[in-house]
Design a protein around this motif. Structure first.
Motif, PDB file in Angstrom:
ATOM      1  N   TRP A   1      -7.245  -3.133  -4.281  1.00 29.99           N
ATOM      2  CA  TRP A   1      -6.388  -1.958  -4.182  1.00 29.99           C
ATOM      3  C   TRP A   1      -5.314  -1.975  -5.272  1.00 29.99           C
ATOM      4  CZ3 TRP A   1      -1.456  -0.301  -3.707  1.00 29.99           C
ATOM      5  CH2 TRP A   1      -1.265   1.021  -3.322  1.00 29.99           C
TER       6      TRP A   1
ATOM      7  N   TYR B   1       0.811  -1.213   0.000  1.00 27.18           N
ATOM      8  CA  TYR B   1       0.000   0.000   0.000  1.00 27.18           C
ATOM      9  C   TYR B   1       0.846   1.266   0.000  1.00 27.18           C
ATOM     10  CZ  TYR B   1      -4.226  -2.689   1.276  1.00 27.18           C
ATOM     11  OH  TYR B   1      -5.289  -3.543   1.318  1.00 27.18           O
TER      12      TYR B   1
ATOM     13  N   HIS C   1     -15.316  -4.816  -0.822  1.00 26.41           N
ATOM     14  CA  HIS C   1     -14.605  -4.263  -1.975  1.00 26.41           C
ATOM     15  C   HIS C   1     -15.478  -4.153  -3.222  1.00 26.41           C
ATOM     16  CE1 HIS C   1     -14.703  -8.542  -2.538  1.00 26.41           C
ATOM     17  NE2 HIS C   1     -14.359  -8.379  -3.792  1.00 26.41           N
TER      18      HIS C   1
END
Length: 178
Positions: free
Chosen positions: A90, A46, A150
């Motif tokens: 992501w 991330y 998600h």
């Protein structure tokens, strides 16, 4: 830095480079160590400011550690799925989709739908009176909510069709789940 946890030495893995953590993962057996590797690798994926290959390598390491975590209970399996889906989403959003199935939005959609044991309509109808349900059923609804967290981001990344329609139905249902 080392700490102790129930007479076990806990290694500080937070400063280790990806190659060293990959080696550690190859021999890790303890669930706590696997979870620490997963969390460190996920946070590096991330927060990695390196070229695209670095976040992908960190993300792959996190997914591998996640896969090796103990499962076999509905909570453990749902948690592992939720972690997997969040990280994959992501990466697809921030690094981009790819030919690897982990970074393919349609593969992620299929994987998501495969773990859901309730149909969206059934989950929605159960959620109406969830306060009166047995604890096991409430837990199942919560797990579905977590495993579809998600979906609102993923649905925009897949082409129109039955898979997109099935995923889209979970967006509204999630709002009503406990």
């Amino acid at each position: 830095m080392n700490d102790t946890y129930h007479d076990h030495t806990v290694r500080d893995l937070s400063t280790w480079p990806v190659a060293r953590l990959e080696e550690a993962l190859a021999t890790a057996q303890d669930g706590r160590e696997l979870e620490r590797i997963r969390v460190i690798a996920q946070s590096r994926a991330y927060g990695c400011g390196d070229p695209d290959s670095a976040p992908l390598r960190w993300a792959k390491l996190s997914l591998k550690a996640n896969k090796r975590l103990p499962g076999g209970t509905s909570w453990n399996d749902a948690r592992k799925s939720s972690q997997n889906f969040a990280l994959r989403t992501w990466i697809i959003q921030h690094v981009g989709p790819g030919t690897d199935p982990d970074w393919d939005p349609e593969a992620l959609a299929a994987d998501t739908l495969a773990v859901l044991t309730l149909a969206p309509g059934r989950a929605r109808s159960l959620s109406t009176g969830w306060h009166g349900l047995p604890a096991e059923r409430i837990n199942e609804l919560r797990q579905h909510k977590n495993m579809t967290a998600h979906v609102d981001q993923l649905v925009h990344l897949i082409p129109s069709g039955p898979t997109k329609d099935r995923l889209s139905s979970w967006i509204d249902v999630r709002k009503h789940l406990p």
